[in-house]
Design a protein around this motif. Sequence first.
Motif, PDB file in Angstrom:
ATOM      1  N   GLY A  91       0.836  -1.191   0.000  1.00  0.00           N
ATOM      2  CA  GLY A  91       0.000   0.000   0.000  1.00  0.00           C
ATOM      3  C   GLY A  91       0.869   1.237   0.000  1.00  0.00           C
ATOM      4  O   GLY A  91       1.992   1.224  -0.527  1.00  0.00           O
ATOM      5  N   ARG A  92       0.388   2.283   0.648  1.00  0.00           N
ATOM      6  CA  ARG A  92       1.148   3.532   0.697  1.00  0.00           C
ATOM      7  C   ARG A  92       2.240   3.414   1.759  1.00  0.00           C
ATOM      8  O   ARG A  92       1.949   3.117   2.922  1.00  0.00           O
ATOM      9  N   LYS A  95       5.905   7.640   5.746  1.00  0.00           N
ATOM     10  CA  LYS A  95       6.757   8.769   5.377  1.00  0.00           C
ATOM     11  C   LYS A  95       8.123   8.732   6.061  1.00  0.00           C
ATOM     12  O   LYS A  95       9.136   9.104   5.474  1.00  0.00           O
TER      13      LYS A  95
END
Length: 363
Positions: A91-92, A95
């Motif tokens: 997925g994402r 950060k």
Amino acid sequence: MADQYTLRLPALRVRQGSRYIFCFAVDGKKLHDFTAVSRISRDDERQLQGYQRPEVLSHIKAIRRYLESDGAMLPNALVLAFDKRVDFVPGRPAKDVDYSVPGDLIIPVDETLSEDEKPAWLVDGQQRSAAIRDANLAEFPVAAVGFIADGQEEQRSQFILVNSTKPLPKGLVNELLPDTIGHLPPSYARRQLPARLMIRLNTDGDSAFFGRVQSPTSPLGDINHNSLLKMLEHSLYEGALYQYRNEDGSGDLDKMIQHLCEYWGLVRDVFPDAWKLSPKESRLTHGVGIQAMGFVMDRLTGEIPVEKVSWKNVRQTLVDLKPHVAWTSGKWMFPDEERRWNGLQNTPSDLRLLKDYLKPFTR
């Protein structure tokens, strides 16, 4: 009608060096739909299959009773080895870190598959998974960690490493070591070559030890595996088998087996009555006898290649030894004491006593 479907589980892929592990949760009731518990066995060609210990029924019952009680919790993760049919869809990414990525673990489920065809194997958590399977519960989600394995050799290595801080049965570890690859703790690495020899001796039809060594895949054997391993390890590092060993832990196994089969075949033939009996009835097949006669092998054939050993002379030495041993009856006439034939035990002091006693007769 059997179901075929895809199980999609939220997971976290974590990078560890050049490898990945997958952390996820799954309903323990569904675990056995796609996960096999591979128990150790040997096929018709005596090749090792599987790696798990047999289920411990009393332990499973205790866990089941706990699971069916109020407030039950299993915080420790099960460990699974996947084959390449299992996929991860990322997925994402986070950060702030690059070593963990959320996503979905894609597991194919086919209830028509046999145990050895399922896409996952249980490396750690056999009793817990069995207890969940048998418990009177509609569901019980568990934490799990999985990895993609290259084959059963890697699974065996991971099984030993995962369980290295737990009291695994020695017989199970010794049977797994010969077919294990990858890094092992030093104590296990030192035992790997002796374990390979032990398995060969127990499965080679020409060996005096054929079928005699007790192990998870040879439960009817009566010779203790640990005593045989100690004899082999001493010979590999300090005795007759040292000449065939390489410093990296490898060696000429065929020459080693030939050497062992020649010598122990003579032991069997010279002492046939004592050899055919169990360790309770014979001190020759007892741990103290196996190790002491191993020292005799090292003394008579050390540093001599198998093809150059005068096996005729070795046989004669063993024949000359017959009046001085009390494998199954009589007394041991040691220099400072007498012992009944079964008075010797598999202890360091008694082994040293027997070894020293045999030296003058095995020059």
